[in-house]
Design a protein around this motif. Structure first.
Motif, PDB file in Angstrom:
ATOM      1  N   SER A  94      27.609  29.592  42.859  1.00 37.90           N
ATOM      2  CA  SER A  94      28.692  29.784  41.456  1.00 37.90           C
ATOM      3  C   SER A  94      29.955  29.724  41.764  1.00 37.90           C
ATOM      4  O   SER A  94      30.869  30.530  42.683  1.00 37.90           O
ATOM      5  CB  SER A  94      28.341  31.202  40.318  1.00 37.90           C
ATOM      6  N   PHE A  95      30.826  28.920  40.966  1.00 37.82           N
ATOM      7  CA  PHE A  95      32.294  28.669  41.112  1.00 37.82           C
ATOM      8  C   PHE A  95      33.168  29.893  39.918  1.00 37.82           C
ATOM      9  O   PHE A  95      32.252  30.463  38.834  1.00 37.82           O
ATOM     10  CB  PHE A  95      32.776  27.720  39.763  1.00 37.82           C
ATOM     11  N   SER A  96      33.929  31.023  40.417  1.00 45.96           N
ATOM     12  CA  SER A  96      34.592  31.903  39.405  1.00 45.96           C
ATOM     13  C   SER A  96      34.785  30.826  38.690  1.00 45.96           C
ATOM     14  O   SER A  96      35.524  30.377  38.482  1.00 45.96           O
ATOM     15  CB  SER A  96      35.679  32.628  40.767  1.00 45.96           C
ATOM     16  N   PRO A  97      35.615  31.459  37.105  1.00 45.75           N
ATOM     17  CA  PRO A  97      36.624  31.004  35.951  1.00 45.75           C
ATOM     18  C   PRO A  97      37.768  30.284  36.579  1.00 45.75           C
ATOM     19  O   PRO A  97      37.574  29.535  36.054  1.00 45.75           O
ATOM     20  CB  PRO A  97      36.151  32.155  35.197  1.00 45.75           C
ATOM     21  N   ASP A  98      38.308  31.061  37.153  1.00 37.70           N
ATOM     22  CA  ASP A  98      39.597  30.119  37.884  1.00 37.70           C
ATOM     23  C   ASP A  98      39.596  28.789  38.861  1.00 37.70           C
ATOM     24  O   ASP A  98      40.405  29.046  39.179  1.00 37.70           O
ATOM     25  CB  ASP A  98      40.327  31.266  38.318  1.00 37.70           C
ATOM     26  N   GLY A  99      38.277  29.052  39.478  1.00 37.64           N
ATOM     27  CA  GLY A  99      37.692  28.107  40.547  1.00 37.64           C
ATOM     28  C   GLY A  99      38.122  28.315  42.019  1.00 37.64           C
ATOM     29  O   GLY A  99      38.185  27.336  42.845  1.00 37.64           O
ATOM     30  N   THR A 100      38.528  29.845  42.023  1.00 34.86           N
ATOM     31  CA  THR A 100      39.559  29.639  43.328  1.00 34.86           C
ATOM     32  C   THR A 100      38.142  30.334  44.738  1.00 34.86           C
ATOM     33  O   THR A 100      38.747  29.972  45.526  1.00 34.86           O
ATOM     34  CB  THR A 100      40.371  30.653  43.306  1.00 34.86           C
TER      35      THR A 100
END
Length: 180
Positions: A94-100
Motif C-alpha cells: 500500500s502506498f502512502s497518500p503522498d506516494g513516498t
C-alpha cells in the motif's frame, strides 16, 4: 492455470492492474474491457498484491519471493526491485497518500515501510500479530497504517513512530481492510 490474487484501479479509474500467481501483471482498459499490456515482472514467486501510486505513474507488486517490484506504468517496465528482508511472502502492498512510502505486510507477521525514492527499507514494525498479515492500508492523511491479520485483529500503527497504537478485535474471520 494461474489465478488473479489482487486488483487495483488507477487513480483516474481508467486502468485496472491485476497481479497473478503466474508472476505477471496485466493492465486492463476499463472502458473497452480489454488487456492492454502484460508485464513480465521477473518475480520468482506469485504476485499477491498490486497497488497504484497516488499519481498513477507507478505500480507496486508484492510477491511470495519476498520482493517488491516498482513498475513504470507508462512504459510497462520494472524500474526497481526492492529486497525487503521479509522472512516470508508479501501479501499486501500500500502506498502512502503522498506516494513516498510503501508499506508491505507479510506472513512473517511484520510490516515494512519502504522509501520509494531510494528503494530501501526504512522501518520494520513488529506488529504483535499471531498470524499472517494479509492486508495493509494507509489512512487518507498518511499518519496511520492499518494491518489486518488472520488472527482476526487489526493493528493501528502510527506511521511516524512505527509503533502499534491500537488493536481492534474483529472476531469475524480473516480481517481485510485494504483499499487500493
Amino acid at each position: 492455470e494461474y489465478g488473479i490474487n489482487s486488483v487495483s484501479f488507477s487513480p483516474d479509474g481508467t486502468t485496472l492492474a491485476t497481479g497473478s500467481s503466474d508472476k505477471t501483471v496485466k493492465l486492463l482498459d476499463v472502458g473497452s474491457a480489454s488487456v492492454t499490456k502484460t508485464i513480465e515482472t521477473g518475480h520468482e514467486g506469485g504476485i499477491w498484491s498490486v497497488s497504484f501510486s497516488p499519481d498513477g505513474t507507478t505500480l507496486a507488486t508484492g510477491s511470495f519471493d519476498k520482493t517488491v517490484k516498482l513498475i513504470d506504468v507508462g512504459s510497462a517496465s520494472v524500474t526497481k526491485t526492492i529486497e525487503t528482508s521479509h522472512k516470508g511472502g508479501i501479501y499486501s502492498v500500500s502506498f502512502s497518500p503522498d506516494g513516498t512510502t510503501l508499506a508491505t505486510g507479510s506472513d512473517d507477521k511484520t510490516v515494512k515501510l519502504l522509501d520509494v525514492g531510494s528503494a530501501s527499507v526504512t522501518k520494520t514494525i513488529e506488529t504483535g500479530h499471531k498470524d499472517w498479515i494479509h492486508s495493509v492500508s494507509f489512512s487518507p492523511d498518511g499518519t496511520t497504517l492499518a494491518a489486518g491479520s488472520g488472527d482476526k485483529t487489526v493493528k493501528l500503527i502510527d506511521a511516524g513512530s512505527a509503533s502499534v497504537t491500537k488493536t481492534i478485535e474483529t472476531d469475524t474471520g480473516r480481517a481485510s481492510c485494504r483499499v487500493s
